[in-house]
Scaffold this motif. Sequence first.
Motif, PDB file in Angstrom:
ATOM      1  N   ALA A  66       0.830  -1.207   0.000  1.00  0.00           N
ATOM      2  CA  ALA A  66       0.000   0.000   0.000  1.00  0.00           C
ATOM      3  C   ALA A  66       0.866   1.260   0.000  1.00  0.00           C
ATOM      4  O   ALA A  66       0.592   2.222  -0.729  1.00  0.00           O
ATOM      5  CB  ALA A  66      -0.934  -0.007   1.205  1.00  0.00           C
ATOM      6  N   GLU A  67       1.915   1.255   0.824  1.00  0.00           N
ATOM      7  CA  GLU A  67       2.835   2.400   0.859  1.00  0.00           C
ATOM      8  C   GLU A  67       3.544   2.563  -0.477  1.00  0.00           C
ATOM      9  O   GLU A  67       3.727   3.686  -0.970  1.00  0.00           O
ATOM     10  CB  GLU A  67       3.858   2.211   1.974  1.00  0.00           C
ATOM     11  CG  GLU A  67       4.823   3.376   2.125  1.00  0.00           C
ATOM     12  CD  GLU A  67       5.843   3.188   3.230  1.00  0.00           C
ATOM     13  OE1 GLU A  67       6.674   4.098   3.439  1.00  0.00           O
ATOM     14  OE2 GLU A  67       5.812   2.125   3.906  1.00  0.00           O
ATOM     15  N   SER A 245      -8.353   1.940  -3.849  1.00  0.00           N
ATOM     16  CA  SER A 245      -7.137   2.476  -3.245  1.00  0.00           C
ATOM     17  C   SER A 245      -6.027   2.436  -4.282  1.00  0.00           C
ATOM     18  O   SER A 245      -6.141   1.739  -5.301  1.00  0.00           O
ATOM     19  CB  SER A 245      -6.738   1.635  -2.032  1.00  0.00           C
ATOM     20  OG  SER A 245      -6.303   0.342  -2.456  1.00  0.00           O
ATOM     21  N   PRO A 246      -4.916   3.153  -4.057  1.00  0.00           N
ATOM     22  CA  PRO A 246      -3.796   3.078  -5.006  1.00  0.00           C
ATOM     23  C   PRO A 246      -3.314   1.653  -5.237  1.00  0.00           C
ATOM     24  O   PRO A 246      -2.983   1.279  -6.370  1.00  0.00           O
ATOM     25  CB  PRO A 246      -2.720   3.939  -4.337  1.00  0.00           C
ATOM     26  CG  PRO A 246      -3.496   4.946  -3.544  1.00  0.00           C
ATOM     27  CD  PRO A 246      -4.679   4.183  -3.023  1.00  0.00           C
ATOM     28  N   LEU A 247      -3.281   0.837  -4.170  1.00  0.00           N
ATOM     29  CA  LEU A 247      -2.881  -0.566  -4.319  1.00  0.00           C
ATOM     30  C   LEU A 247      -3.869  -1.321  -5.194  1.00  0.00           C
ATOM     31  O   LEU A 247      -3.472  -2.063  -6.110  1.00  0.00           O
ATOM     32  CB  LEU A 247      -2.790  -1.226  -2.942  1.00  0.00           C
ATOM     33  CG  LEU A 247      -2.607  -2.749  -2.904  1.00  0.00           C
ATOM     34  CD1 LEU A 247      -1.369  -3.174  -3.672  1.00  0.00           C
ATOM     35  CD2 LEU A 247      -2.561  -3.245  -1.467  1.00  0.00           C
ATOM     36  N   GLU A 248      -5.153  -1.123  -4.966  1.00  0.00           N
ATOM     37  CA  GLU A 248      -6.170  -1.813  -5.755  1.00  0.00           C
ATOM     38  C   GLU A 248      -6.164  -1.370  -7.208  1.00  0.00           C
ATOM     39  O   GLU A 248      -6.438  -2.162  -8.110  1.00  0.00           O
ATOM     40  CB  GLU A 248      -7.551  -1.581  -5.132  1.00  0.00           C
ATOM     41  CG  GLU A 248      -7.727  -2.252  -3.781  1.00  0.00           C
ATOM     42  CD  GLU A 248      -8.970  -1.791  -3.045  1.00  0.00           C
ATOM     43  OE1 GLU A 248      -9.492  -2.562  -2.212  1.00  0.00           O
ATOM     44  OE2 GLU A 248      -9.428  -0.642  -3.285  1.00  0.00           O
ATOM     45  N   VAL A 249      -5.840  -0.096  -7.437  1.00  0.00           N
ATOM     46  CA  VAL A 249      -5.730   0.396  -8.818  1.00  0.00           C
ATOM     47  C   VAL A 249      -4.659  -0.385  -9.567  1.00  0.00           C
ATOM     48  O   VAL A 249      -4.877  -0.876 -10.679  1.00  0.00           O
ATOM     49  CB  VAL A 249      -5.402   1.910  -8.836  1.00  0.00           C
ATOM     50  CG1 VAL A 249      -4.933   2.345 -10.227  1.00  0.00           C
ATOM     51  CG2 VAL A 249      -6.620   2.722  -8.431  1.00  0.00           C
ATOM     52  N   MET A 250      -3.484  -0.529  -8.948  1.00  0.00           N
ATOM     53  CA  MET A 250      -2.393  -1.232  -9.614  1.00  0.00           C
ATOM     54  C   MET A 250      -2.733  -2.697  -9.831  1.00  0.00           C
ATOM     55  O   MET A 250      -2.476  -3.266 -10.901  1.00  0.00           O
ATOM     56  CB  MET A 250      -1.101  -1.108  -8.812  1.00  0.00           C
ATOM     57  CG  MET A 250      -0.455   0.272  -8.835  1.00  0.00           C
ATOM     58  SD  MET A 250      -0.195   0.914 -10.507  1.00  0.00           S
ATOM     59  CE  MET A 250       0.657  -0.432 -11.296  1.00  0.00           C
ATOM     60  N   GLU A 251      -3.308  -3.341  -8.842  1.00  0.00           N
ATOM     61  CA  GLU A 251      -3.645  -4.752  -8.977  1.00  0.00           C
ATOM     62  C   GLU A 251      -4.686  -4.970 -10.072  1.00  0.00           C
ATOM     63  O   GLU A 251      -4.586  -5.908 -10.878  1.00  0.00           O
ATOM     64  CB  GLU A 251      -4.167  -5.290  -7.641  1.00  0.00           C
ATOM     65  CG  GLU A 251      -3.092  -5.388  -6.570  1.00  0.00           C
ATOM     66  CD  GLU A 251      -3.617  -5.858  -5.230  1.00  0.00           C
ATOM     67  OE1 GLU A 251      -2.843  -6.456  -4.457  1.00  0.00           O
ATOM     68  OE2 GLU A 251      -4.819  -5.615  -4.948  1.00  0.00           O
ATOM     69  N   THR A 252      -5.677  -4.086 -10.129  1.00  0.00           N
ATOM     70  CA  THR A 252      -6.735  -4.204 -11.138  1.00  0.00           C
ATOM     71  C   THR A 252      -6.194  -3.964 -12.535  1.00  0.00           C
ATOM     72  O   THR A 252      -6.482  -4.720 -13.473  1.00  0.00           O
ATOM     73  CB  THR A 252      -7.863  -3.208 -10.834  1.00  0.00           C
ATOM     74  OG1 THR A 252      -8.399  -3.465  -9.532  1.00  0.00           O
ATOM     75  CG2 THR A 252      -8.985  -3.315 -11.865  1.00  0.00           C
TER      76      THR A 252
END
Length: 412
Positions: A66-67, A245-252
Amino acid sequence: MAKEKIVLAYSGGLDTSVILKWLKETYDAEIIAFTADIGQKDELDGLEEKALATGASKIYIDDLRAEFAKDFINPMFQAAALYEGQYLLGTSIARPLIAKRMVEIARAEGATAIAHGATGKGNDQVRFELTAAALAPELSVIAPWRLEQFREEFPGRAEMIAYAEKHNIPVTASAAKPYSTDRNLLHISFESGMLEDPWFDPAADSNKGMYVLSVAPEDAPDQAEYIELEFAAGDCVAINGTKLSPLEVMETLNEIGGKHGIGRVDMVENRFVGMKSRGVYETPGGTILFTAHRKMESLTMDRDVMHLRDSLISKYASLVYNGFWFAPERLAIQALVSESQKNVSGTVRLKLYKGNVIGAGVKSPVSLYNPDIATMEADPTKAYDQGDATGFIRLNALRLKVGSGVEQNAKK
């Protein structure tokens, strides 16, 4: 007396496994292993047991995904950073985060040194150590590959494998994967081995098994897919209407992009230490995000602000690539970048098809595009008088006319 403590950046591969044992024996020190979870997936399986069995007194396996997405990937993408016109800096941007956390652990544990397994030929040694210098100058850094004693003991991988076998260190090293990889949330990189021949084609049918995050473009779906990315102040905050979230954006985006064969790069780049190096990269989600962000900026960012920011792209990308993430000049440029992103908000629609990311529309409540002014038809607002262009052109042409006149007189 208590033993000296050394914090080792540990991946569990052949190099860092051997280094862990070697450091413990050579320095008679307590070795604390540290692994950053930045999206390696199943590469983290079994690491704790392996590190402790190899001789570590303790291991930290910290979830920094996440960070990584919020505080490292997003700011870098706001800067439109692209190294040598191709590389989205997937490995480069991860190193300062890893080193930052390693420094924090060293201080918490009372360690006097940190260590890493980067070679003396690569960029990572610089990235780790510049970060440590900026954040914790009191810590010593041990880089075994730069020590003559270590190189004499391990002139090649055969000696490392033999050492591992002697000390019952489980390692996987074979000719089945004649290249090295580095994976995180943003990308996966491939280098060395068979890739050291720049004529070798990693995308040939016989080598398709090398790639991890993406299908070959020719094997991607025959039907194009449309997606919409919503931005707020320069960051993607939703995909297809779903807040993420930014993490979810990248994963998606990684999942969507990989399905369509997006984000493969094969390049020969210039390392900071002076040599050229061939790298192959898969950055499916990052490629989509980079394209969408630029399209959002085209509608919402002031022209001269954009051009000023763009003039700094090469410098910013080099700072990230070379390991100067925590340097004052990167922070200064980032402040300008952050200011430039205040109105980069709205929605971008993209068409994904067989390795291509194609713009399919953009809209924003703070759009600087005015169709009434830009139209080739009559301007109902009277905001632009075409006759004004005559004086504008005349003034801009003045220096060209004067310079041309001087040249013509010199030829007489």
